[in-house]
Design an enzyme around this catalytic site. Structure first.
Site, PDB file in Angstrom:
ATOM      1  N   ASP A 120      13.112  -2.069   0.845  1.00 51.07           N
ATOM      2  CA  ASP A 120      14.307  -2.005  -0.010  1.00 51.07           C
ATOM      3  C   ASP A 120      14.382  -3.052  -1.114  1.00 51.07           C
ATOM      4  O   ASP A 120      15.453  -3.235  -1.689  1.00 51.07           O
ATOM      5  CB  ASP A 120      15.592  -2.137   0.828  1.00 51.07           C
ATOM      6  CG  ASP A 120      15.803  -0.946   1.758  1.00 51.07           C
ATOM      7  OD1 ASP A 120      15.182   0.108   1.513  1.00 51.07           O
ATOM      8  OD2 ASP A 120      16.562  -1.091   2.720  1.00 51.07           O
ATOM      9  N   LYS A 127       0.160  -4.615   9.225  1.00 53.78           N
ATOM     10  CA  LYS A 127       1.478  -4.232   8.683  1.00 53.78           C
ATOM     11  C   LYS A 127       2.116  -3.275   9.681  1.00 53.78           C
ATOM     12  O   LYS A 127       1.521  -2.266  10.043  1.00 53.78           O
ATOM     13  CB  LYS A 127       1.298  -3.543   7.322  1.00 53.78           C
ATOM     14  CG  LYS A 127       2.601  -3.033   6.706  1.00 53.78           C
ATOM     15  CD  LYS A 127       2.376  -2.618   5.250  1.00 53.78           C
ATOM     16  CE  LYS A 127       3.634  -2.114   4.568  1.00 53.78           C
ATOM     17  NZ  LYS A 127       3.912  -0.692   4.791  1.00 53.78           N
ATOM     18  N   ARG A 160       8.431   0.942  -3.451  1.00 54.41           N
ATOM     19  CA  ARG A 160       9.080   1.894  -4.358  1.00 54.41           C
ATOM     20  C   ARG A 160       9.693   1.197  -5.562  1.00 54.41           C
ATOM     21  O   ARG A 160       9.720   1.752  -6.659  1.00 54.41           O
ATOM     22  CB  ARG A 160      10.105   2.717  -3.583  1.00 54.41           C
ATOM     23  CG  ARG A 160       9.415   3.681  -2.614  1.00 54.41           C
ATOM     24  CD  ARG A 160      10.363   4.322  -1.658  1.00 54.41           C
ATOM     25  NE  ARG A 160      10.927   3.367  -0.709  1.00 54.41           N
ATOM     26  CZ  ARG A 160      11.797   3.687   0.240  1.00 54.41           C
ATOM     27  NH1 ARG A 160      12.184   4.932   0.357  1.00 54.41           N
ATOM     28  NH2 ARG A 160      12.257   2.778   1.068  1.00 54.41           N
ATOM     29  N   ALA A 200       0.346   5.544  -0.208  1.00 51.85           N
ATOM     30  CA  ALA A 200      -0.556   6.685  -0.348  1.00 51.85           C
ATOM     31  C   ALA A 200      -0.260   7.452  -1.625  1.00 51.85           C
ATOM     32  O   ALA A 200       0.888   7.770  -1.924  1.00 51.85           O
ATOM     33  CB  ALA A 200      -0.418   7.595   0.872  1.00 51.85           C
ATOM     34  N   CYS A 211       2.721   3.480   9.744  1.00 47.21           N
ATOM     35  CA  CYS A 211       2.933   4.805   9.129  1.00 47.21           C
ATOM     36  C   CYS A 211       3.691   5.723  10.091  1.00 47.21           C
ATOM     37  O   CYS A 211       3.298   5.878  11.251  1.00 47.21           O
ATOM     38  CB  CYS A 211       1.598   5.431   8.743  1.00 47.21           C
ATOM     39  SG  CYS A 211       1.841   7.045   7.977  1.00 47.21           S
ATOM     40  N   PRO A 247       0.846  -1.195   0.000  1.00 45.19           N
ATOM     41  CA  PRO A 247       0.000   0.000   0.000  1.00 45.19           C
ATOM     42  C   PRO A 247       0.878   1.239   0.000  1.00 45.19           C
ATOM     43  O   PRO A 247       1.867   1.285   0.733  1.00 45.19           O
ATOM     44  CB  PRO A 247      -0.771  -0.112   1.320  1.00 45.19           C
ATOM     45  CG  PRO A 247      -0.038  -1.093   2.159  1.00 45.19           C
ATOM     46  CD  PRO A 247       0.841  -1.914   1.277  1.00 45.19           C
TER      47      PRO A 247
HETATM   48  C1  LIG Z   1       4.946   7.674  -0.728  1.00 44.45           C
HETATM   49  C2  LIG Z   1       4.748   6.515   0.208  1.00 44.45           C
HETATM   50  C3  LIG Z   1       3.485   6.231   0.677  1.00 44.45           C
HETATM   51  C4  LIG Z   1       3.272   5.152   1.543  1.00 44.45           C
HETATM   52  N1  LIG Z   1       2.020   4.870   1.963  1.00 44.45           N
HETATM   53  C5  LIG Z   1       1.802   3.776   2.742  1.00 44.45           C
HETATM   54  C6  LIG Z   1       0.484   3.388   3.110  1.00 44.45           C
HETATM   55  O1  LIG Z   1      -0.517   4.009   2.724  1.00 44.45           O
HETATM   56  N2  LIG Z   1       0.360   2.285   3.912  1.00 44.45           N
HETATM   57  C7  LIG Z   1       1.435   1.555   4.344  1.00 44.45           C
HETATM   58  O2  LIG Z   1       1.264   0.569   5.059  1.00 44.45           O
HETATM   59  N3  LIG Z   1       2.688   1.898   3.996  1.00 44.45           N
HETATM   60  C8  LIG Z   1       2.890   2.968   3.200  1.00 44.45           C
HETATM   61  N4  LIG Z   1       4.149   3.280   2.800  1.00 44.45           N
HETATM   62  C9  LIG Z   1       5.275   2.404   3.222  1.00 44.45           C
HETATM   63  C10 LIG Z   1       5.481   1.300   2.205  1.00 44.45           C
HETATM   64  O3  LIG Z   1       4.359   0.457   2.082  1.00 44.45           O
HETATM   65  C11 LIG Z   1       6.686   0.416   2.543  1.00 44.45           C
HETATM   66  O4  LIG Z   1       6.509  -0.144   3.818  1.00 44.45           O
HETATM   67  C12 LIG Z   1       7.978   1.186   2.517  1.00 44.45           C
HETATM   68  O5  LIG Z   1       8.023   2.059   1.393  1.00 44.45           O
HETATM   69  C13 LIG Z   1       9.180   0.245   2.452  1.00 44.45           C
HETATM   70  O6  LIG Z   1       9.122  -0.561   1.303  1.00 44.45           O
HETATM   71  P1  LIG Z   1      10.016  -0.248   0.007  1.00 44.45           P
HETATM   72  O7  LIG Z   1      11.444  -0.127   0.502  1.00 44.45           O
HETATM   73  O8  LIG Z   1       9.747  -1.434  -0.897  1.00 44.45           O
HETATM   74  O9  LIG Z   1       9.540   1.044  -0.572  1.00 44.45           O
HETATM   75  C14 LIG Z   1       4.377   4.348   1.941  1.00 44.45           C
HETATM   76  C15 LIG Z   1       5.654   4.632   1.450  1.00 44.45           C
HETATM   77  C16 LIG Z   1       5.856   5.691   0.592  1.00 44.45           C
HETATM   78  C17 LIG Z   1       7.253   5.957   0.078  1.00 44.45           C
END
Ligand SMILES: Cc1cc2nc3c(=O)[nH]c(=O)nc-3n(C[C@H](O)[C@H](O)[C@H](O)COP(=O)(O)O)c2cc1C
Length: 351
Positions: free
Chosen positions: A206, A141, A229, A18, A100, A16
């Site tokens: 990551d 989560k 990401r 945002a 969050c 998820p």
């Molecule tokens: C712009 C943005 C918005 C996010 N929104 C949410 C969200 O709505 N709910 C959530 O559980 N995590 C949210 N996250 C966290 C991500 O789900 C994830 O846990 C975090 O980016 C680490 O994973 P990654 O390294 O694959 O990006 C958000 C992260 C980013 C960068």
């Protein structure tokens, strides 16, 4: 992997996010083989109060595909109402956000702030479990912990399961880390060790490529990986992981023609499914995503952000990919050359 009776195959989930994991992007990822998608987090308070903007983001996947809805909050009543709304639009799973780090969310003692109050977090899980049918798993989560001194993810995850959570996702950063530093694989491994074997654990943080996926699986023992990401502008990653899991050869990165086709379908979904000023913004974002790292992408992005009319932005994207295809053929290269990670159309300096 399964959560309740939901198969997650391949074991990779679009996280998820945002303002990112909206219906157009979720659909593109589903078409590229992601195992499961979840909406961005939605305020239970706003949903329960009838806020139209928030409920507008609670969208069912197209074509009857299974999907989850993520909610956040602190009060049992609104959380139950929000979960009921999710079920009423067909959600197969309700995920509760306890990770969050945003100031406005933490100020309301929601999101990652709940990791400091496991008893309240448990109450919320119990309330949501009681509000949804038994075949709709409630999942949580969360992060590694609040800060370095409080890395309580293993005990916290077990407390959530005791309250009724049927899948746990751990992002291996603490709240104070925000999105900086590294996601810690060891804490995710410790959560796997602590949880009952039948509860699936999803590792997050990551993962941007196949090597990262394999490392997350191997070093933590997690049952599935959540990618955020790393999926932006790269839905092909899901298909590549699917091939790996099925024992098929890695199809490699996309050709320019495949990028152009996905750019077109992403834009089509934005035009069909979104309205208002977001449409222009989302199309500009799609241009930037699919051009990332390609030859001349910086100049292209600049032009896109300075162009005010939707149809002109869409046309700019078409022209950009068209020019790259011509460039590749003038270099005497076939489309398959694009599948080699470092090739003539990649602009290292611009990545
Ligand atoms: C712009 C943005 C918005 C996010 N929104 C949410 C969200 O709505 N709910 C959530 O559980 N995590 C949210 N996250 C966290 C991500 O789900 C994830 O846990 C975090 O980016 C680490 O994973 P990654 O390294 O694959 O990006 C958000 C992260 C980013 C960068």
């Amino acid at each position: 992997m399964r959560v309740g009776n939901i198969p997650i195959d391949p074991p990779v989930i679009l996280a998820p996010m945002a303002a990112v994991t909206d219906l157009p992007f979720r659909t593109v990822c589903e078409e590229h083989g992601v195992g499961f998608t979840i909406t961005e987090f939605l305020s239970a308070h706003a949903l329960a109060a009838g806020d139209k903007k928030t409920s507008g983001k609670m969208t069912a996947s197209l074509g009857g595909r299974k999907f989850g809805v993520q909610i956040f909050g602190r009060e049992e009543g609104p959380m139950q109402k929000a979960a009921e709304m999710a079920v009423s639009i067909g959600a197969s799973l309700v995920d509760i956000n306890m990770g969050c780090p945003a100031k406005r969310v933490v100020a309301g003692e929601c999101g990652s702030a709940l990791m400091r109050e496991p008893a309240i977090a448990q109450k919320l899980v119990r309330a949501v479990v009681a509000a949804v049918p038994a075949d709709v798993p409630v999942t949580v989560k969360h992060r590694a912990g609040w800060n370095d001194a409080n890395r309580n993810a293993p005990a916290f995850a077990c407390a959530m399961v005791e309250a009724g959570a049927r899948m746990i996702t751990v992002h291996g950063r603490t709240r104070t880390q925000g999105f900086s530093g590294k996601s810690d694989l060891e804490i995710i491994r410790l959560v796997r060790e602590a949880l009952p074997r039948e509860i699936p654990l999803v590792g997050n943080g990551d993962v941007v490529d196949i090597a990262g996926y394999q490392r997350m699986r191997a070093e933590t023992g997690c049952d599935a990986v959540m990618i955020d990401r790393g999926a932006m502008g790269n839905p092909w990653l899901f298909g590549r992981i699917g091939a790996l899991e099925a024992g098929r050869p890695d199809p490699g990165p996309p050709t320019l023609e495949e990028r152009l086709a996905v750019y077109r379908s992403h834009v089509k979904y934005i035009l069909e499914l979104k309205s208002g000023p977001r449409v222009l913004h989302e199309i500009r974002k799609a241009c930037a995503w699919y051009a990332r790292g390609l030859f001349g992408c910086n100049a292209f992005r600049l032009e896109v952000w300075q162009t005010p009319a939707i149809e002109d932005v869409v046309a700019l994207g078409e022209r950009y990919f068209g020019r790259l295809i011509e460039r590749r053929s003038s270099l005497g290269l076939a489309p398959e050359a694009d599948r080699v990670e470092m090739n003539a159309i990649v602009d290292d300096a611009a990545a």
